[in-house]
Every structure is written in C-alpha cells, then in structure tokens.
Design a protein around this motif. Structure first.
Motif, PDB file in Angstrom:
ATOM      1  N   MET A  66       0.842  -1.194   0.000  1.00  0.00           N
ATOM      2  CA  MET A  66       0.000   0.000   0.000  1.00  0.00           C
ATOM      3  C   MET A  66       0.874   1.239   0.000  1.00  0.00           C
ATOM      4  O   MET A  66       1.865   1.323   0.693  1.00  0.00           O
ATOM      5  CB  MET A  66      -0.906   0.005   1.238  1.00  0.00           C
ATOM      6  N   CYS A  67       0.509   2.225  -0.799  1.00  0.00           N
ATOM      7  CA  CYS A  67       1.233   3.494  -0.857  1.00  0.00           C
ATOM      8  C   CYS A  67       0.373   4.574  -0.231  1.00  0.00           C
ATOM      9  O   CYS A  67      -0.799   4.687  -0.534  1.00  0.00           O
ATOM     10  CB  CYS A  67       1.561   3.883  -2.298  1.00  0.00           C
ATOM     11  N   SER A  68       0.973   5.358   0.596  1.00  0.00           N
ATOM     12  CA  SER A  68       0.251   6.442   1.239  1.00  0.00           C
ATOM     13  C   SER A  68       0.422   7.713   0.410  1.00  0.00           C
ATOM     14  O   SER A  68       1.473   7.966  -0.145  1.00  0.00           O
ATOM     15  CB  SER A  68       0.815   6.649   2.652  1.00  0.00           C
ATOM     16  N   GLU A  69      -0.601   8.513   0.358  1.00  0.00           N
ATOM     17  CA  GLU A  69      -0.540   9.777  -0.372  1.00  0.00           C
ATOM     18  C   GLU A  69       0.068  10.888   0.495  1.00  0.00           C
ATOM     19  O   GLU A  69       0.441  11.927  -0.001  1.00  0.00           O
ATOM     20  CB  GLU A  69      -1.949  10.203  -0.825  1.00  0.00           C
ATOM     21  N   ASP A  70       0.154  10.655   1.834  1.00  0.00           N
ATOM     22  CA  ASP A  70       0.708  11.668   2.733  1.00  0.00           C
ATOM     23  C   ASP A  70       2.224  11.760   2.556  1.00  0.00           C
ATOM     24  O   ASP A  70       2.902  10.739   2.400  1.00  0.00           O
ATOM     25  CB  ASP A  70       0.406  11.314   4.198  1.00  0.00           C
ATOM     26  N   PRO A  71       2.770  12.976   2.603  1.00  0.00           N
ATOM     27  CA  PRO A  71       4.220  13.113   2.484  1.00  0.00           C
ATOM     28  C   PRO A  71       4.914  12.575   3.735  1.00  0.00           C
ATOM     29  O   PRO A  71       4.359  12.612   4.835  1.00  0.00           O
ATOM     30  CB  PRO A  71       4.443  14.617   2.346  1.00  0.00           C
ATOM     31  N   VAL A  72       6.102  12.075   3.570  1.00  0.00           N
ATOM     32  CA  VAL A  72       6.891  11.557   4.681  1.00  0.00           C
ATOM     33  C   VAL A  72       7.689  12.709   5.264  1.00  0.00           C
ATOM     34  O   VAL A  72       8.322  13.476   4.536  1.00  0.00           O
ATOM     35  CB  VAL A  72       7.854  10.450   4.184  1.00  0.00           C
ATOM     36  N   HIS A  73       7.641  12.861   6.593  1.00  0.00           N
ATOM     37  CA  HIS A  73       8.412  13.909   7.261  1.00  0.00           C
ATOM     38  C   HIS A  73       9.710  13.309   7.757  1.00  0.00           C
ATOM     39  O   HIS A  73       9.733  12.203   8.282  1.00  0.00           O
ATOM     40  CB  HIS A  73       7.619  14.516   8.425  1.00  0.00           C
ATOM     41  N   PHE A  74      10.769  14.058   7.614  1.00  0.00           N
ATOM     42  CA  PHE A  74      12.093  13.565   7.935  1.00  0.00           C
ATOM     43  C   PHE A  74      12.829  14.620   8.731  1.00  0.00           C
ATOM     44  O   PHE A  74      12.842  15.780   8.370  1.00  0.00           O
ATOM     45  CB  PHE A  74      12.817  13.250   6.618  1.00  0.00           C
ATOM     46  N   GLU A  75      13.469  14.219   9.838  1.00  0.00           N
ATOM     47  CA  GLU A  75      14.292  15.129  10.633  1.00  0.00           C
ATOM     48  C   GLU A  75      15.712  15.080  10.071  1.00  0.00           C
ATOM     49  O   GLU A  75      16.294  14.015   9.938  1.00  0.00           O
ATOM     50  CB  GLU A  75      14.308  14.688  12.111  1.00  0.00           C
ATOM     51  N   PHE A  76      16.269  16.243   9.757  1.00  0.00           N
ATOM     52  CA  PHE A  76      17.591  16.286   9.161  1.00  0.00           C
ATOM     53  C   PHE A  76      18.643  16.426  10.242  1.00  0.00           C
ATOM     54  O   PHE A  76      18.421  17.078  11.256  1.00  0.00           O
ATOM     55  CB  PHE A  76      17.698  17.470   8.196  1.00  0.00           C
ATOM     56  N   PRO A  77      19.806  15.817  10.035  1.00  0.00           N
ATOM     57  CA  PRO A  77      20.881  15.985  11.017  1.00  0.00           C
ATOM     58  C   PRO A  77      21.305  17.449  11.079  1.00  0.00           C
ATOM     59  O   PRO A  77      21.216  18.163  10.086  1.00  0.00           O
ATOM     60  CB  PRO A  77      22.017  15.109  10.470  1.00  0.00           C
ATOM     61  N   PRO A  78      21.797  17.901  12.243  1.00  0.00           N
ATOM     62  CA  PRO A  78      22.162  19.313  12.398  1.00  0.00           C
ATOM     63  C   PRO A  78      23.223  19.768  11.394  1.00  0.00           C
ATOM     64  O   PRO A  78      23.215  20.897  10.952  1.00  0.00           O
ATOM     65  CB  PRO A  78      22.713  19.400  13.817  1.00  0.00           C
ATOM     66  N   VAL A  79      24.115  18.878  11.002  1.00  0.00           N
ATOM     67  CA  VAL A  79      25.182  19.264  10.074  1.00  0.00           C
ATOM     68  C   VAL A  79      24.592  19.676   8.737  1.00  0.00           C
ATOM     69  O   VAL A  79      24.989  20.667   8.144  1.00  0.00           O
ATOM     70  CB  VAL A  79      26.179  18.098   9.897  1.00  0.00           C
ATOM     71  N   LEU A  80      23.606  18.923   8.262  1.00  0.00           N
ATOM     72  CA  LEU A  80      22.988  19.236   6.975  1.00  0.00           C
ATOM     73  C   LEU A  80      22.233  20.558   7.064  1.00  0.00           C
ATOM     74  O   LEU A  80      22.243  21.342   6.120  1.00  0.00           O
ATOM     75  CB  LEU A  80      22.050  18.099   6.555  1.00  0.00           C
ATOM     76  N   GLU A  81      21.583  20.813   8.184  1.00  0.00           N
ATOM     77  CA  GLU A  81      20.848  22.068   8.338  1.00  0.00           C
ATOM     78  C   GLU A  81      21.786  23.266   8.415  1.00  0.00           C
ATOM     79  O   GLU A  81      21.406  24.380   8.091  1.00  0.00           O
ATOM     80  CB  GLU A  81      19.951  22.009   9.570  1.00  0.00           C
ATOM     81  N   ASP A  82      23.049  23.043   8.828  1.00  0.00           N
ATOM     82  CA  ASP A  82      24.025  24.134   8.821  1.00  0.00           C
ATOM     83  C   ASP A  82      24.413  24.513   7.399  1.00  0.00           C
ATOM     84  O   ASP A  82      24.773  25.654   7.126  1.00  0.00           O
ATOM     85  CB  ASP A  82      25.301  23.728   9.587  1.00  0.00           C
ATOM     86  N   ILE A  83      24.358  23.548   6.492  1.00  0.00           N
ATOM     87  CA  ILE A  83      24.766  23.789   5.111  1.00  0.00           C
ATOM     88  C   ILE A  83      23.603  24.288   4.268  1.00  0.00           C
ATOM     89  O   ILE A  83      23.750  25.199   3.462  1.00  0.00           O
ATOM     90  CB  ILE A  83      25.359  22.499   4.506  1.00  0.00           C
ATOM     91  N   LEU A  84      22.436  23.681   4.442  1.00  0.00           N
ATOM     92  CA  LEU A  84      21.266  24.021   3.634  1.00  0.00           C
ATOM     93  C   LEU A  84      20.154  24.529   4.536  1.00  0.00           C
ATOM     94  O   LEU A  84      20.020  24.075   5.668  1.00  0.00           O
ATOM     95  CB  LEU A  84      20.755  22.772   2.890  1.00  0.00           C
ATOM     96  N   ASN A  85      19.334  25.422   4.015  1.00  0.00           N
ATOM     97  CA  ASN A  85      18.163  25.801   4.798  1.00  0.00           C
ATOM     98  C   ASN A  85      17.051  24.785   4.516  1.00  0.00           C
ATOM     99  O   ASN A  85      17.150  23.956   3.613  1.00  0.00           O
ATOM    100  CB  ASN A  85      17.733  27.252   4.542  1.00  0.00           C
ATOM    101  N   SER A  86      16.001  24.838   5.276  1.00  0.00           N
ATOM    102  CA  SER A  86      14.944  23.834   5.210  1.00  0.00           C
ATOM    103  C   SER A  86      14.311  23.741   3.823  1.00  0.00           C
ATOM    104  O   SER A  86      14.075  22.647   3.308  1.00  0.00           O
ATOM    105  CB  SER A  86      13.880  24.158   6.258  1.00  0.00           C
ATOM    106  N   SER A  87      14.029  24.875   3.205  1.00  0.00           N
ATOM    107  CA  SER A  87      13.381  24.833   1.888  1.00  0.00           C
ATOM    108  C   SER A  87      14.312  24.229   0.839  1.00  0.00           C
ATOM    109  O   SER A  87      13.874  23.502  -0.044  1.00  0.00           O
ATOM    110  CB  SER A  87      12.912  26.223   1.465  1.00  0.00           C
ATOM    111  N   GLU A  88      15.615  24.504   0.960  1.00  0.00           N
ATOM    112  CA  GLU A  88      16.567  23.923   0.012  1.00  0.00           C
ATOM    113  C   GLU A  88      16.652  22.408   0.183  1.00  0.00           C
ATOM    114  O   GLU A  88      16.732  21.670  -0.799  1.00  0.00           O
ATOM    115  CB  GLU A  88      17.952  24.543   0.207  1.00  0.00           C
TER     116      GLU A  88
END
Length: 144
Positions: A2-24
């Motif tokens: 079964m495939c869900s139509e809801d988007p999957v939410h993912f928590e990003f590691p702090p290192v990645l958030e230092d490099i990219l902003n959330s929208s990127e």
C-alpha cells in the motif's frame, strides 16, 4: 504493497541544516521522490523502477540546483579553511613572539655569565703564573 498519499516527514541531522536551509533541503529531496505511473502514463515515459523520466528542462533545473549547492558548500569549506589558517597564523605569531622573548632572556643570561667569566679567567691566568713562579722557587731551593 500500500502506498500512502501523505508526504513523509524527515528530521535532518544538524550538520545538513548548517549547510542548507529547510526549503533547500526539501527541494533537493523532492527531486528524489519516487513517482509511480498512473494508468494514463505510457510505459515509454517510465523506467523499470517506476520512476518518471524527467524532461530536459527538469534535469537542467535539478543540475543547476545541485551545482549551486555544490558551489555554496565549496565556498563554505574555503571560508572555514581560511578561518583555520588565520587562526593558525595567529597561534604561530604568538608562539614566535614567546620564543623570541625566551631567546632574549637566554641571551641576557649568557651575557651576564660572560661578564662574570672574563674576570675569573684573567684571575686564573694570574694565579697560574704565580704558581709557576712558586714552583720554580721551590725547585731552586731543593737543588741547593
């Protein structure tokens, strides 16, 4: 499956958030989401994994985004490297100054010891001459 139509939410590691902003981050990840064909999609438009084939413009756009992110990361790495080198230069300058101060102290101590040594050497020469003279007198007295 079964495939869900809801988007999957993912928590990003702090290192990645230092490099990219959330929208990127979301924009980059959205380019990797699997899209499954519907009945209206022809089989020539999909790959064997069920992914839609992207248009040339879409691939160019994704490549442009990827290149921008790569350039941004490169600039960030260069900035960090420059900061590290600047810190190292400052540490080495401080160490150099401390070593020069220690050398100056040692040279002053050496000069002070030299000032004490020269008169002692002169006195030693005088005393040896006196001793040689006394030995000559003693030798002459023993002969008589």
């Amino acid at each position: 499956m079964m495939c869900s139509e809801d988007p999957v939410h993912f928590e990003f590691p702090p290192v990645l958030e230092d490099i990219l902003n959330s929208s990127e981050i979301h924009e980059l990840l959205s380019s990797y989401q699997l899209e499954f064909p519907t009945h209206s999609t022809s089989s020539s438009e999909t790959t064997q994994t069920g992914r839609l084939v992207y248009s040339v413009e879409e691939r160019k756009r994704r490549r442009m985004i990827s290149n921008r992110e790569s350039a941004r990361r490169s600039r960030w790495r260069k900035k960090r490297q420059l900061e590290d080198l600047t810190n190292q230069v400052n540490r080495l300058r401080l160490e150099n100054r401390e070593l020069k101060n220690r050398l100056c102290i040692v040279l002053h101590e050496y000069e002070a010891i030299q000032r004490e040594t020269v008169p002692l050497l002169a006195e030693s020469i005088v005393l040896r001459q006196k001793l040689a003279g006394l030995r000559q007198i003693l030798a002459a007295m023993q002969l008589h």
